[in-house]
Enzyme design. Sequence first.
Site, PDB file in Angstrom:
ATOM      1  N   ARG A 155       0.821  -1.215   0.000  1.00 43.12           N
ATOM      2  CA  ARG A 155       0.000   0.000   0.000  1.00 43.12           C
ATOM      3  C   ARG A 155       0.852   1.261   0.000  1.00 43.12           C
ATOM      4  O   ARG A 155       0.524   2.232  -0.684  1.00 43.12           O
ATOM      5  CB  ARG A 155      -0.943   0.007   1.209  1.00 43.12           C
TER       6      ARG A 155
ATOM      7  N   ARG B  81     -10.094   2.634  -1.721  1.00 43.87           N
ATOM      8  CA  ARG B  81      -8.872   2.192  -1.049  1.00 43.87           C
ATOM      9  C   ARG B  81      -8.632   3.104   0.147  1.00 43.87           C
ATOM     10  O   ARG B  81      -8.938   4.292   0.094  1.00 43.87           O
ATOM     11  CB  ARG B  81      -7.662   2.285  -1.992  1.00 43.87           C
TER      12      ARG B  81
ATOM     13  N   LEU C 184      -6.227   5.227   2.316  1.00 40.08           N
ATOM     14  CA  LEU C 184      -4.939   5.885   2.090  1.00 40.08           C
ATOM     15  C   LEU C 184      -4.096   5.832   3.356  1.00 40.08           C
ATOM     16  O   LEU C 184      -4.598   5.978   4.467  1.00 40.08           O
ATOM     17  CB  LEU C 184      -5.154   7.347   1.694  1.00 40.08           C
TER      18      LEU C 184
ATOM     19  N   ASN D   9     -13.158  13.434   1.606  1.00 33.33           N
ATOM     20  CA  ASN D   9     -13.864  12.225   1.171  1.00 33.33           C
ATOM     21  C   ASN D   9     -15.354  12.454   1.354  1.00 33.33           C
ATOM     22  O   ASN D   9     -15.773  13.227   2.212  1.00 33.33           O
ATOM     23  CB  ASN D   9     -13.428  11.016   2.010  1.00 33.33           C
TER      24      ASN D   9
ATOM     25  N   HIS E 289     -18.992  10.348   2.000  1.00 32.30           N
ATOM     26  CA  HIS E 289     -19.454   9.047   2.477  1.00 32.30           C
ATOM     27  C   HIS E 289     -20.985   9.043   2.547  1.00 32.30           C
ATOM     28  O   HIS E 289     -21.581   9.996   3.047  1.00 32.30           O
ATOM     29  CB  HIS E 289     -18.861   8.776   3.863  1.00 32.30           C
TER      30      HIS E 289
ATOM     31  N   ASP F  93      -8.060  11.216   7.236  1.00 32.02           N
ATOM     32  CA  ASP F  93      -6.876  10.890   8.022  1.00 32.02           C
ATOM     33  C   ASP F  93      -6.524   9.432   7.722  1.00 32.02           C
ATOM     34  O   ASP F  93      -7.028   8.863   6.750  1.00 32.02           O
ATOM     35  CB  ASP F  93      -7.072  11.205   9.515  1.00 32.02           C
TER      36      ASP F  93
ATOM     37  N   ASP G 129     -12.920   6.410   6.990  1.00 34.49           N
ATOM     38  CA  ASP G 129     -14.154   7.151   7.286  1.00 34.49           C
ATOM     39  C   ASP G 129     -14.110   7.784   8.672  1.00 34.49           C
ATOM     40  O   ASP G 129     -15.075   7.710   9.445  1.00 34.49           O
ATOM     41  CB  ASP G 129     -15.385   6.218   7.162  1.00 34.49           C
TER      42      ASP G 129
HETATM   43  C1  GRF Z   1     -20.693   7.620  -3.274  1.00 35.28           C
HETATM   44  O1  GRF Z   1     -21.885   7.162  -2.696  1.00 35.28           O
HETATM   45  C2  GRF Z   1     -19.729   8.059  -2.212  1.00 35.28           C
HETATM   46  O2  GRF Z   1     -20.350   8.551  -1.077  1.00 35.28           O
HETATM   47  C3  GRF Z   1     -18.987   6.797  -1.881  1.00 35.28           C
HETATM   48  O3  GRF Z   1     -18.861   6.122  -3.090  1.00 35.28           O
HETATM   49  C4  GRF Z   1     -19.940   6.473  -3.942  1.00 35.28           C
HETATM   50  C5  GRF Z   1     -19.332   6.897  -5.246  1.00 35.28           C
HETATM   51  O4  GRF Z   1     -20.305   7.131  -6.216  1.00 35.28           O
HETATM   52  N1  GRF Z   1     -17.729   7.100  -1.243  1.00 35.28           N
HETATM   53  P1  GRF Z   1     -19.898   7.793  -7.617  1.00 35.28           P
HETATM   54  O5  GRF Z   1     -18.773   6.933  -8.194  1.00 35.28           O
HETATM   55  O6  GRF Z   1     -19.450   9.190  -7.343  1.00 35.28           O
HETATM   56  O7  GRF Z   1     -21.127   7.726  -8.442  1.00 35.28           O
END
Ligand code: GRF
Length: 207
Positions: free
Chosen positions: A67, A93, A95, A109, A111, A143, A147
């Site tokens: 990694r 992945r 990081l 990021n 989520h 970080d 998540d």
């Molecule tokens: C999204 O739901 C995001 O929150 C998560 O992965 C998904 C990616 O969707 N981390 P896309 O590839 O942007 O359509």
Amino acid sequence: MGAGADARVAVLASGEGTNLQALLDDPVVGPWICVVVSDHRDARALERARSAGVEAVFLDPGVSPDRDAYDRAIRAVLQERKIGAVALAGFMRILGPELVRPYEGRILNIHPALLPAFPGAHAVENALAWGAKVTGVTVHLVDEEMDHGPIVLQEAVPVHDDDDRESLETRIHETEHRLYRWAVRALVEGRVEVEGRRVRIEEAEGD
Ligand code: GRF
């Protein structure tokens, strides 16, 4: 370009890239996106980049021994292009320090849940399976834990009785696309202030 924006942006994406598309379409963020990096050769996200005239780079994780080496390969791509801000958009992945430390406070990021609820790759299914009445979207700084970093923006999304994964995901995506462009705008405009885990976004000029 936005008056206050000053950061070349890289987007890292593994799959479909609808969040990438929202960023490409944003009048402030879009022009600052210099490169899209993917760990999947066939990622739709790479096609979206090419269609928008943005450099698309496939980095094969299979040729990196571990990694850290893969993270260094990404870092080299970012540093060669003088990238100042990074947006993960469905990059599947985790990081490590080789990438997170040099870009501390400058990697976002998105989520599909209200963290710290439902971390991981199956957040939408897990919220449904748990019977949650409300889930949502979190944008956070990255970080070295999955998540986990300081939360920049969150918005709730209701779970309807008749939702299945697809219908809930569609509603979550709509919220994501709106939220992510605001968060990345704030980052490139230098309006994200971090104190420990608390993040404040300064208002944009004219807000
Ligand atoms: C999204 O739901 C995001 O929150 C998560 O992965 C998904 C990616 O969707 N981390 P896309 O590839 O942007 O359509």
